[in-house]
Design an enzyme around this catalytic site. Structure first.
Site, PDB file in Angstrom:
ATOM      1  CB  THR A  22      -0.907   0.018   1.250  1.00  0.00           C
ATOM      2  OG1 THR A  22      -1.636  -1.203   1.310  1.00  0.00           O
ATOM      3  CG2 THR A  22      -1.875   1.177   1.208  1.00  0.00           C
ATOM      4  CG  ASP A 130       5.911  -5.054 -12.581  1.00  0.00           C
ATOM      5  OD1 ASP A 130       5.415  -5.624 -13.583  1.00  0.00           O
ATOM      6  OD2 ASP A 130       5.244  -4.746 -11.589  1.00  0.00           O
TER       7      ASP A 130
END
Length: 414
Positions: A22, A130
């Site tokens: 998060t 990524d």
């Protein structure tokens, strides 16, 4: 609700959620920061914590205008966090969702910025692993560039590498986001700098077309397309830009450009792209019949009635994906026979409504059905011919034959 992160930082509110953790808006000794708090199960992995500390020097040393700087790494009890520079803006996925596709000039300007950031990372021997729109931030407070593009910064360096530990992923597993995975990763080779170039070229294609070149359907089918299919040309794209895209989407890593070369080549193309509107491209329909490698026991298996998402498979079993291209999806490496889809096909080729894409599983299934129908019809006709022939042979076709006639129909012997 505020919470302390280590002894120096306070997290005030959630800015976003990802499959690795998060992101919070936080405060530190030097002012506002973004804090990426990794999941608790990651923080409890002592091997990962050790790798986290080992990567500290490399990540803190990566300083570039187009990279979101990692300012600190926090290991405190159950907290494992990256403290990063706060970027006042949005991510590229949000803009893409809003606009569907960008004008070529703006798209190329954004990708050139990211290529500059990757060049700095690769020089420091850091591979991102990524690269995707969710990890590209647009600084809304920065000066506008060509095509009205805001400065772009690449974030989340090191997260894929941190999560990809020997205990967490076996030799037969891969980590990444299916739509953007280079073929060599799918085939089980170690990730080098060229995987970032492939992923960045995939993002550029997506900005221009509104969809990724090999995405759609089951993640296993997406992986197979990366290895076996060629990219579909985009109508209306300048030839120079298309050739650059094709080179960076090459199956062979050595054929792709380096990040620094890509940035220069893209900026050289900007004058050619000025004023060109977003491309008019129809997104191909889903290939619902595509088959994919089976997941192993550690992977999340969606319910039978759960709708498919483009490349979305959550890492946490049972959790709902937070985006349509979830980060760090863990998948089995397809076996060679699963990847060998015959001759190279063309990914997501244009097709008539209701018709399957050439070379797809649906197309092959349709061909099999057609052959079976053809063979069935031929068998019926053959049986009918045999029956008619037998009927004629017994005299049924001369209008007055009898069984005795047929018995005596052979020529008499002298």
């Amino acid at each position: 609700m505020a919470r302390n992160i280590g002894s120096r930082y306070t997290a005030h509110q959630i800015l976003g959620r990802g499959s690795a953790g998060t992101v919070w808006l936080g405060e530190g000794p030097e002012g506002p920061v973004a804090i990426k708090l990794l999941r608790e199960d990651l923080a409890s992995d002592q091997e990962l914590v050790g790798r986290f500390v080992q990567e500290r020097t490399a990540l803190l040393g990566l300083d570039h205008p187009h990279v979101v700087a990692v300012r600190d790494l926090v290991v405190d009890g159950n907290d494992l966090a990256l403290v990063m520079t706060l970027v006042r803006g949005t991510d590229l996925r949000t803009r893409l969702d809003r606009e569907r596709r960008l004008a070529p000039e703006a798209a190329v300007a954004i990708i050139a910025d990211v290529a500059d950031g990757l060049a700095a990372a690769h020089k420091a021997q850091i591979v991102h692993r990524d690269v995707k729109p969710e990890n590209i931030l647009l600084d809304m407070e920065g000066p506008l560039g060509p095509g009205g593009a805001h400065p772009a910064l690449l974030t989340d360096f090191g997260v894929a590498k941190l999560i990809d530990t020997p205990r967490r992923t076996k030799a037969t597993k891969i980590i990444g986001t299916p739509d953007y995975l280079a073929p060599e990763i799918v085939e089980g080779l170690p990730p080098r700098a060229a995987v970032d170039i492939y992923a960045l070229a995939t993002v550029l294609y997506e900005l221009l077309a509104g969809f990724t070149p090999f995405g759609g359907g089951h993640p296993g089918a997406v992986l197979r397309r990366h290895v076996t299919e060629t990219v579909v040309p985009l109508p209306g794209i300048p030839e120079e830009l298309w050739q650059l895209l094709v080179q960076c989407l090459a199956k062979a890593p050595a054929s792709r450009l380096r990040a620094s070369e890509l940035a220069v080549r893209l900026r050289d193309l900007l004058p050619l792209l000025a004023g060109i509107p977003p491309l008019e491209v129809d997104e191909p329909g889903p290939e619902e019949s595509e088959q994919a490698p089976a997941y192993d026991e550690q992977q999340y298996t969606p319910a039978a009635d759960e709708p498919r998402r483009r490349g979305a498979v959550p890492l946490v079993p049972g959790s709902a994906p937070d985006s349509n291209r979830d980060t760090h999806t863990s998948m089995r490496v397809p076996a060679p026979d699963e990847l060998a889809g015959g001759p190279l096909g063309t990914a997501r080729a244009p097709r008539a409504p209701g018709r399957p894409r050439p070379g797809s599983a649906r197309n092959k299934a349709a061909s099999v059905r057609k052959r079976r129908i053809t063979l069935g019809v031929a068998a019926v006709l053959l049986c009918a011919a045999v029956a008619v022939g037998g009927w004629l042979a017994t005299g049924g076709g001369d209008g007055g034959g009898t069984p005795q006639d047929s018995e005596n129909s052979a020529p008499a012997t002298p």
